[in-house]
Scaffold this motif. Structure first.
Motif, PDB file in Angstrom:
ATOM      1  N   GLU A 144       0.814  -1.216   0.000  1.00 58.45           N
ATOM      2  CA  GLU A 144       0.000   0.000   0.000  1.00 58.45           C
ATOM      3  C   GLU A 144       0.848   1.267   0.000  1.00 58.45           C
ATOM      4  OE1 GLU A 144      -2.623  -0.336   3.326  1.00 58.45           O
ATOM      5  OE2 GLU A 144      -3.403  -2.254   2.604  1.00 58.45           O
ATOM      6  N   GLU A 145       2.039   1.181   0.640  1.00 59.14           N
ATOM      7  CA  GLU A 145       2.862   2.387   0.771  1.00 59.14           C
ATOM      8  C   GLU A 145       3.378   2.899  -0.571  1.00 59.14           C
ATOM      9  OE1 GLU A 145       3.408  -0.674   1.927  1.00 59.14           O
ATOM     10  OE2 GLU A 145       5.529  -1.126   2.235  1.00 59.14           O
ATOM     11  N   TYR A 146       3.362   2.039  -1.607  1.00 62.34           N
ATOM     12  CA  TYR A 146       3.829   2.487  -2.921  1.00 62.34           C
ATOM     13  C   TYR A 146       2.696   3.106  -3.753  1.00 62.34           C
ATOM     14  CZ  TYR A 146       8.003  -0.312  -1.878  1.00 62.34           C
ATOM     15  OH  TYR A 146       9.131  -0.829  -1.295  1.00 62.34           O
ATOM     16  N   GLY A 147       1.466   2.920  -3.301  1.00 58.22           N
ATOM     17  CA  GLY A 147       0.344   3.625  -3.920  1.00 58.22           C
ATOM     18  C   GLY A 147      -0.012   3.198  -5.334  1.00 58.22           C
TER      19      GLY A 147
ATOM     20  N   GLU B 250       8.275   4.802   1.026  1.00 51.61           N
ATOM     21  CA  GLU B 250       6.980   5.475   0.986  1.00 51.61           C
ATOM     22  C   GLU B 250       6.900   6.349  -0.253  1.00 51.61           C
ATOM     23  OE1 GLU B 250       5.764   7.282   4.802  1.00 51.61           O
ATOM     24  OE2 GLU B 250       5.570   9.121   3.650  1.00 51.61           O
ATOM     25  N   VAL B 251       5.729   6.365  -0.849  1.00 47.43           N
ATOM     26  CA  VAL B 251       5.497   7.222  -2.016  1.00 47.43           C
ATOM     27  C   VAL B 251       4.296   8.098  -1.696  1.00 47.43           C
ATOM     28  CG1 VAL B 251       4.944   7.239  -4.481  1.00 47.43           C
ATOM     29  CG2 VAL B 251       6.376   5.424  -3.551  1.00 47.43           C
ATOM     30  N   SER B 252       4.374   9.368  -2.084  1.00 50.80           N
ATOM     31  CA  SER B 252       3.203  10.224  -1.930  1.00 50.80           C
ATOM     32  C   SER B 252       3.117  11.138  -3.138  1.00 50.80           C
ATOM     33  CB  SER B 252       3.279  11.017  -0.629  1.00 50.80           C
ATOM     34  OG  SER B 252       4.560  11.567  -0.468  1.00 50.80           O
ATOM     35  N   GLU B 253       2.072  11.957  -3.167  1.00 48.96           N
ATOM     36  CA  GLU B 253       1.867  12.812  -4.334  1.00 48.96           C
ATOM     37  C   GLU B 253       1.911  14.259  -3.878  1.00 48.96           C
ATOM     38  OE1 GLU B 253      -1.100  11.197  -7.333  1.00 48.96           O
ATOM     39  OE2 GLU B 253      -1.910  13.184  -6.966  1.00 48.96           O
TER      40      GLU B 253
ATOM     41  N   LYS C 269      10.549   8.276  -1.190  1.00 45.34           N
ATOM     42  CA  LYS C 269      11.497   8.293  -0.077  1.00 45.34           C
ATOM     43  C   LYS C 269      12.169   6.943   0.055  1.00 45.34           C
ATOM     44  CE  LYS C 269       9.112  11.449   3.045  1.00 45.34           C
ATOM     45  NZ  LYS C 269       8.536  11.477   4.395  1.00 45.34           N
TER      46      LYS C 269
ATOM     47  N   PRO D 131      18.788   9.391   4.693  1.00 40.91           N
ATOM     48  CA  PRO D 131      17.535   9.286   3.943  1.00 40.91           C
ATOM     49  C   PRO D 131      17.634  10.091   2.641  1.00 40.91           C
ATOM     50  CG  PRO D 131      17.191  10.381   6.067  1.00 40.91           C
ATOM     51  CD  PRO D 131      18.647  10.133   5.939  1.00 40.91           C
ATOM     52  N   VAL D 132      16.926   9.649   1.630  1.00 41.35           N
ATOM     53  CA  VAL D 132      16.973  10.338   0.358  1.00 41.35           C
ATOM     54  C   VAL D 132      15.541  10.554  -0.130  1.00 41.35           C
ATOM     55  CG1 VAL D 132      17.265   8.198  -0.945  1.00 41.35           C
ATOM     56  CG2 VAL D 132      18.044  10.310  -1.945  1.00 41.35           C
ATOM     57  N   LYS D 133      15.331  11.691  -0.785  1.00 41.94           N
ATOM     58  CA  LYS D 133      13.992  12.054  -1.247  1.00 41.94           C
ATOM     59  C   LYS D 133      14.133  12.566  -2.668  1.00 41.94           C
ATOM     60  CE  LYS D 133      11.496  15.741   0.223  1.00 41.94           C
ATOM     61  NZ  LYS D 133      10.862  16.655   1.167  1.00 41.94           N
ATOM     62  N   VAL D 134      13.238  12.162  -3.554  1.00 41.47           N
ATOM     63  CA  VAL D 134      13.317  12.650  -4.922  1.00 41.47           C
ATOM     64  C   VAL D 134      11.908  12.721  -5.507  1.00 41.47           C
ATOM     65  CG1 VAL D 134      13.940  10.314  -5.703  1.00 41.47           C
ATOM     66  CG2 VAL D 134      14.362  12.232  -7.208  1.00 41.47           C
TER      67      VAL D 134
ATOM     68  N   GLU E  72      -2.041   3.106   5.956  1.00 40.42           N
ATOM     69  CA  GLU E  72      -1.448   3.984   4.945  1.00 40.42           C
ATOM     70  C   GLU E  72      -2.432   5.080   4.516  1.00 40.42           C
ATOM     71  OE1 GLU E  72       1.648   4.062   3.863  1.00 40.42           O
ATOM     72  OE2 GLU E  72       2.363   2.241   4.824  1.00 40.42           O
ATOM     73  N   TYR E  73      -3.693   4.729   4.415  1.00 39.29           N
ATOM     74  CA  TYR E  73      -4.720   5.696   4.006  1.00 39.29           C
ATOM     75  C   TYR E  73      -5.905   5.604   4.961  1.00 39.29           C
ATOM     76  CZ  TYR E  73      -1.931   4.869  -0.176  1.00 39.29           C
ATOM     77  OH  TYR E  73      -0.885   4.696  -1.045  1.00 39.29           O
TER      78      TYR E  73
ATOM     79  N   ARG F 237       1.534  11.133   6.219  1.00 37.55           N
ATOM     80  CA  ARG F 237       1.705  10.030   7.158  1.00 37.55           C
ATOM     81  C   ARG F 237       2.725  10.352   8.250  1.00 37.55           C
ATOM     82  NH1 ARG F 237       2.788   7.708   1.581  1.00 37.55           N
ATOM     83  NH2 ARG F 237       1.338   6.027   1.208  1.00 37.55           N
TER      84      ARG F 237
ATOM     85  N   ALA G 178      18.077  14.539   5.352  1.00 33.97           N
ATOM     86  CA  ALA G 178      17.773  13.813   4.116  1.00 33.97           C
ATOM     87  C   ALA G 178      18.447  14.478   2.924  1.00 33.97           C
ATOM     88  CB  ALA G 178      16.270  13.761   3.901  1.00 33.97           C
ATOM     89  N   ILE G 179      18.878  13.640   1.993  1.00 31.15           N
ATOM     90  CA  ILE G 179      19.424  14.150   0.745  1.00 31.15           C
ATOM     91  C   ILE G 179      18.249  14.389  -0.190  1.00 31.15           C
ATOM     92  CG2 ILE G 179      20.893  13.604  -1.233  1.00 31.15           C
ATOM     93  CD1 ILE G 179      22.349  11.597   0.640  1.00 31.15           C
ATOM     94  N   ASN G 180      18.094  15.628  -0.624  1.00 26.66           N
ATOM     95  CA  ASN G 180      17.019  15.921  -1.562  1.00 26.66           C
ATOM     96  C   ASN G 180      17.598  15.946  -2.973  1.00 26.66           C
ATOM     97  OD1 ASN G 180      14.932  16.873  -3.067  1.00 26.66           O
ATOM     98  ND2 ASN G 180      14.288  18.407  -1.560  1.00 26.66           N
ATOM     99  N   LEU G 181      17.340  14.888  -3.724  1.00 27.20           N
ATOM    100  CA  LEU G 181      17.962  14.779  -5.045  1.00 27.20           C
ATOM    101  C   LEU G 181      17.412  15.811  -6.026  1.00 27.20           C
ATOM    102  CD1 LEU G 181      18.241  10.912  -5.376  1.00 27.20           C
ATOM    103  CD2 LEU G 181      20.102  12.526  -5.050  1.00 27.20           C
ATOM    104  N   ASP G 182      16.227  16.377  -5.710  1.00 27.86           N
ATOM    105  CA  ASP G 182      15.668  17.408  -6.601  1.00 27.86           C
ATOM    106  C   ASP G 182      16.581  18.628  -6.641  1.00 27.86           C
ATOM    107  OD1 ASP G 182      13.556  15.697  -6.660  1.00 27.86           O
ATOM    108  OD2 ASP G 182      12.287  16.885  -5.327  1.00 27.86           O
TER     109      ASP G 182
END
Lengths: 339, 356, 109
Positions: free
Chosen positions: A116-119, A230-233, A242, A251-254, B196-197, B219, C13-17
């Protein structure tokens, strides 16, 4: 009269086994539950490591099995054990008497919505490896913009190596498939930034490592060692992904326009149902249990019942084909022994 | 966002919530933080919906805060909880509803632990008997109070005087929902909508006319995190997490936040003041903050209760701009008036965050 | 601004953006083999400076790939250019040459 051999499943394993059994002088009967032959491979676009069109492989296999009796859209209703054979009632009303049953029932793709966390099914820009292959074939998918994604990612091990998803096994083919698909996307959209999120890269097969090096060096695909958490919009409808970059320990975020989930190979529930009809045992990984996992992988513990392909665990296309031939030979030897 | 995709997940996580006859236990801290919330819950359940809710002055803390701060062993927490269950059994109830999220998580965790390790349950029964000569039956159903307001959401909507709609524009209010961690992250199947939701607050917002905002850090923890806040040296982590959430929701311009945990509304409310003082930044319109509510307060507001009877004057972030947006009537002069109309004096106004 | 005795800590956190990879992209043109690194760590294990200064070509490459120029350049000053890392690299990356190229490209910083 030629001896009947019932093959359950018209995927690449069933087709190749049928072709070999025809050559050995038997009468193979393929029972396929779907409306087409070639199984999952028929829905794929190109195959690693030489980018062979899947269509070519499947049509060659279908041609090879052309003389076999093939029933599409057909399942097994029930099986009666006779003295030294099986009476099998098919869902189309036909009954077959045979001494030999070959399970070539294959696998199902893990349902990515379960993570579910990948949506998957919730966020617009999340798709699976299967969806992407379908897009390679048809060019139709709203999730992929015409100008291509600016940034995209592949998530390895979705539903594989995952005890919580009840699939602790490695699906074997996803690492190389992700690298293949990443290269294909980069070929189509050279300006796209492409990330692969992996835990290990299991590049065991012929030329796989070359593929990986080429993805790194020639295509500039960025590999991040860490599982997506985790994925969000965001407000623009783009995906925020993430993970931990375990090599940096941070941690990395893109933010991305497309995320492809590498759904793994899991045991086909229909296989288990059919196996139940003849009381076949299931191994601890949920796949069918062979007589011996080293020496007799194509033989079941039951007389006259054989296996080929992914019904016993994740396999690549060449492995599946080799196993189908091996199963055909094992069947031939078994029948010779009965005489 | 594919709404049907969420609906599919929500359909998988529906829990059975009996309609009536509940044994209610309060939270240790909510009556200080949000003094009207629990009172309003009982008021709505008993006097508006005419349900049977029983409470006893003999119940204590569930021990959850001490347990999560690592200051008492699990057996102690279990014995405290066993005593609460004994009170329920003595009162003749089988449905147990907790006001606090951490209590709810605590009860569920203990019941699940006893399922896995029945010998532990036997030991706790012995300890309870030795300590206070009580015996208990395990509750048939355990719910969080927000599960019940969720269950009654449409009944409340039928009786509502106001809806979560901007009366000037006619547009639904943009509402952020925030779920306490211990509601369903430990046991997703025990929460309405899963982990999650979660749907428990979304359902209320939808049925009362608002629009739910789903933002990237939805979350994420509110920032309380027990030891993160209680140990002063860690307090920077606490506010950093809250800051992260506000930064993430800011582009959506939320009108309000609804929560179902004791800690979350408190920290999301008070830290807006601290962030304003530290960074000079506010997240609401015209220098105000984004008002943060408990679900009971929002239920009370839509049913037309006086905001000051709901205890909204105890919020740090001013609620008046939101009341005006919805069109809720209130007397500004009565904000700091006691029940006996005595003047309680006005608090000092902060320097950066605009308040009323 | 008020001092509460604690602060909002910046995210680790590393923000790759936001990662500025313009120099790294240039480096890739000059040293395409840098992309082949698979972070096996044999360079760091062989490095005589590693145990004294934490010098690690593996970390250096990761830092560059994540846009952390400052950390990378700082680490470079610990390299003695002995070339042991080049000898052990299984992917055949000429790490010694790579380090010199990095020095050239990043020296303004």
């Amino acid at each position: 009269m030629k001896e009947n051999i019932l093959i359950i499943g018209g995927g690449i394993a069933g087709l190749e086994a049928a072709a070999q059994l025809l050559k050995l002088g038997y009468n193979p009967i393929i029972v396929e539950k779907s409306d087409h032959l070639g199984g999952h491979v028929a829905e794929w676009n190109r195959l690693f490591p030489d980018m062979t069109p899947a269509e070519d492989v499947v049509s060659r296999l279908i041609a090879g099995a052309g003389e076999a009796n093939i029933f599409l859209n057909t399942g097994i209703s029930f099986v009666n054990r006779l003295k030294d054979s099986y009476n099998i009632m098919l869902s189309n009303g036909i009954s077959v008497i045979t001494r030999i049953l070959l399970f070539a029932t294959g696998f199902t793709l893990f349902d990515a919505a379960k993570k579910e966390e990948y949506g998957y099914g919730v966020y617009n820009q999340v798709m699976t490896n299967m969806d992407l292959e379908r897009w390679f074939n048809t060019g139709n998918d709203e999730r992929i913009p015409e100008e291509g994604p600016k940034t995209m990612g592949f998530v390895h091990c979705v539903g594989s190596r995952d005890e919580k998803a009840r699939n602790p096994q490695c699906s074997k083919v996803c690492c190389i498939t992700a690298v293949k698909q990443a290269i294909e996307m980069k070929q189509k959209f050279p300006d796209a930034m492409i990330y692969c999120f992996y835990m290990d890269l299991r590049m065991f097969g012929k030329k796989y490592e070359d593929f990986y090096i080429s993805a790194q060096r020639d295509y500039g695909i960025r590999f991040i060692r860490g599982r997506v958490s985790e994925v969000s919009e965001n407000i623009e409808g783009r995906l925020v992904v993430k993970a931990e970059d375990t090599l940096s320990g941070k941690p990395v975020k893109v933010t991305m326009d497309l995320l492809v989930l590498m759904a793994g190979i899991v045991c086909n529930p229909d296989t288990c149902r059919t196996a139940g009809l003849v009381s076949l045992p299931v191994d601890s990984d949920g796949f069918l249990k062979s007589r011996d996992n080293i020496a007799d992988i194509t033989e079941s513990p039951k007389e006259g019942i054989f296996y080929a392909g992914t019904c016993t665990g994740p396999k690549t296309v060449p492995e599946t084909l080799a196993e189908a031939r091996s199963a055909a030979l094992a069947i031939h030897n078994y029948i010779q022994g009965l005489k | 966002m594919i709404y049907q995709g969420k609906q599919k997940i929500w359909a998988d996580y529906q829990k059975e919530i009996p309609d009536d006859h509940w044994f209610y236990v309060r939270s240790c801290i909510r009556q200080n933080f949000f003094p009207g919330a629990e009172k309003m819950f009982l008021e709505i359940c008993r006097n508006v919906l005419h349900k049977d809710f029983y409470e006893t002055e003999n119940h204590t803390t569930c021990g959850g805060i001490a347990y999560h701060c690592d200051t008492i062993p699990q057996e102690t927490v279990m014995t405290i909880v066993a005593r609460q269950f004994a009170l329920m059994t003595e009162a003749g109830y089988e449905n147990y509803v907790a006001s606090c999220i951490t209590s709810f998580g605590n009860y569920i965790e203990i019941l699940e632990t006893w399922n896995e390790f029945p010998e532990l349950e036997t030991r706790i029964r012995e300890m309870l008997w030795k300590a206070c000569r009580r015996e208990f039956k395990k509750p048939k159903y355990v719910a969080h109070a927000s599960d019940l307001i969720y269950k009654y959401r449409n009944l409340i909507a039928e009786k509502a005087r106001y809806r979560l709609i901007n009366r000037n524009t006619g547009e639904p209010l943009k509402v952020v929902e925030h779920i306490g961690c211990h509601y369903s992250k430990m046991f997703p199947s025990k929460g309405v909508g899963g982990a999650e939701y979660p749907y428990v607050l979304c359902g209320m917002i939808e049925s009362w006319g608002g629009n739910v905002i789903d933002y990237p850090e939805r979350r994420h923890c509110c920032g309380y995190g027990f030891r993160q806040y209680h140990v002063k040296a860690n307090r920077g982590y606490s506010i950093s997490n809250t800051h992260k959430k506000f930064e993430s929701m800011e582009p959506y311009h939320p009108d309000m936040i609804i929560t179902n945990c004791p800690g979350c509304p408190y920290f999301m409310d008070r830290w807006q003041y601290a962030i304003a003082e530290m960074e000079g930044k506010t997240y609401g319109e015209n220098g105000y903050g984004i008002p943060v509510f408990t679900y009971e307060e929002v239920a009370g507001l839509v049913l037309g209760y006086d905001p000051w009877d709901l205890g909204l004057q105890l919020h740090q972030v001013a609620v008046e701009p939101l009341l005006d947006k919805i069109g809720i009537e209130y007397d500004p002069a009565a904000k700091y008036e006691g029940l006996d109309h005595k003047d309680l004096l006005r608090p000092e106004l902060p320097g950066v965050l605009r308040c009323c | 601004m008020m001092d509460f005795g604690f602060k909002i800590s910046p995210s680790s956190a590393i923000n790759l953006d936001n990662a500025d990879l313009s120099l790294y992209d240039e480096l890739c043109k000059a040293e395409p083999d840098i992309c082949k690194c698979m972070a096996c760590g044999s360079c760091s294990a062989a490095c005589p400076a590693n145990r004294f200064s934490g010098m690690s070509v593996r970390k250096l490459i990761i830092d560059l790939q994540r846009g952390k120029k400052k950390e990378a350049v700082k680490m470079l000053s610990d390299c003695m250019l002995c070339g042991k890392c080049t000898m052990v690299c299984p992917r055949g990356i000429n790490t010694r040459h790579l380090i010199l190229s990095i020095c050239k490209l990043y020296k303004e910083d």
